[in-house]
Design an enzyme around this catalytic site. Sequence first.
Site, PDB file in Angstrom:
ATOM      1  N   GLU A   8      -3.815 -18.168  86.117  1.00 57.99           N
ATOM      2  CA  GLU A   8      -4.545 -17.320  85.185  1.00 57.99           C
ATOM      3  C   GLU A   8      -6.051 -17.525  85.338  1.00 57.99           C
ATOM      4  O   GLU A   8      -6.513 -18.490  85.967  1.00 57.99           O
ATOM      5  CB  GLU A   8      -4.095 -17.630  83.741  1.00 57.99           C
ATOM      6  CG  GLU A   8      -4.750 -16.802  82.638  1.00 57.99           C
ATOM      7  CD  GLU A   8      -4.590 -15.300  82.834  1.00 57.99           C
ATOM      8  OE1 GLU A   8      -5.266 -14.745  83.735  1.00 57.99           O
ATOM      9  OE2 GLU A   8      -3.816 -14.689  82.086  1.00 57.99           O
ATOM     10  N   HIS A  20       5.275 -15.762  81.951  1.00 62.75           N
ATOM     11  CA  HIS A  20       5.874 -16.982  81.413  1.00 62.75           C
ATOM     12  C   HIS A  20       6.225 -16.829  79.939  1.00 62.75           C
ATOM     13  O   HIS A  20       5.728 -15.932  79.243  1.00 62.75           O
ATOM     14  CB  HIS A  20       4.915 -18.156  81.602  1.00 62.75           C
ATOM     15  CG  HIS A  20       3.615 -17.962  80.869  1.00 62.75           C
ATOM     16  ND1 HIS A  20       3.476 -18.173  79.512  1.00 62.75           N
ATOM     17  CD2 HIS A  20       2.400 -17.554  81.298  1.00 62.75           C
ATOM     18  CE1 HIS A  20       2.237 -17.911  79.141  1.00 62.75           C
ATOM     19  NE2 HIS A  20       1.568 -17.529  80.208  1.00 62.75           N
TER      20      HIS A  20
END
Length: 487
Positions: A367, A291
């Site tokens: 994550e 990202h």
Amino acid sequence: MSVARQVVVEADGGSRGNPGPAGYGAVVIDPATGEPLAEAAEYIGVATNNVAEYRGLIAGLTAAKALFPDAGDALRVHVRMDSKLVVEQMSGRWKIKHPDMKPLAARAAAILPPSSVTYEWIPRAQNKHADRLANEAMDAGRDGRTWEASASTAALDTPSARTASAPPPVQGPPGDQAAGAARARAALAAARGAAAPEGLFPMPGAQEPEPPVEAAPVTGAAAPAAEPSAAPGAEPSAAPAPEPSEAPVAPAPDSSAAPVASAPEPAATPQTGWGSAPDLGAPATLVLLRHGETALTPQKRFSGSGGTDPELSATGRDQAERAAAHFAALGTVQEIVSSPLRRCRETAAAVAARLGLDVHVDEGLRETDFGAWEGLTFGEVRERHGDDLTAWLASPDAAPKGGGESFAEVAGRVAAARDRIVARYAGRTVLLVTHVTPIKTLVRLALGAPPEALFRMELSAASISAVAYYGDGNASVRLLNDTSHLR
């Protein structure tokens, strides 16, 4: 009354550089017999892959119309191409946003009535004739010649034209160096009088077959690991040390220090490497996009799945748009899967808007949960949770305090997500928008590298990596931390 006629048009285009020297090829085929009725190819100078693909479509439709000028509305053309972008845009399912594509799409749509033309996406392996024509056109342009149908050998790649004594065609996009090397091996095999299996050409004296030819360009590819790679379904081992903006970097372990602890590798894994019967079918290719930046990224703070779930910063949004433009120009991404965290979903949405695709969310791509460390710098964690940090760095089974996850736990769910995605999208190119730890884990498992190798990987914000997964369990790392699209 017009006589109804049905034909198949297969078209392809390529650019050796994207943009670079480009050309297209198209063939009109009798659907009943498979016989080529007409061929077209042309070198078009410097252009992108997408422009070349559209030019190939235009040439194919024009050739089909010229073959049956009296058919009128009774002519039915089924177009088969390996460009997902062209097929989806011409079918009306994707919007045409790029200014260079709009006039080409309009020109193609005006050749025949829209109701007379249908479109189908096919894998590159099924588009060999048009691919060979495009390559012939580019070769002619390189040599200062004009492509001539009378000199073309592209039809020799069609199934009906093959003979038992002739080596099968080699897969590979225009300008692909791997394909060129494989053609050389094919020539050697033919000279020895041995028919080699498709895509696999053993060199003289070799004890193991050569690696399979990739079905897509290999940019920054890594050589296969000497040890067997962890295949889909295998238990993961230790995961990486923290990374900037997801988590601050821990110092790389000194070579004289004790080895990093590792979770046990599985006792048995599927056969990997290039054995006697590898699966040379089209792989599932996972393109791994980290990202864009958030406010925490330049501050190098732990930012996992247990914190504030920050949005992209202005820099991060710009990075996402640059990545979107890159993938739109390539035209290879067919599916998009994202982590559920906001920064990934925003990055994925930017790409999806350009490609006209939906975004699917997989929880396994999130994550690490850093527990009580969320939002802290590495120095702050060392100061406040020193013993906890030491244990965490020493063993993949240690988890941060406050409900955090161990690297072993993260690797387990990432491997499970990988298996789901590879099974669901076999043979397709899938963009995974995710984070540092999942990307490093996928690369490490694909390489079969020891845990400490993960300390030596760097993943920048909005960087691109790629791993291809074959049906026999082999994995091939094709790209790592590419940021050229951000310059």
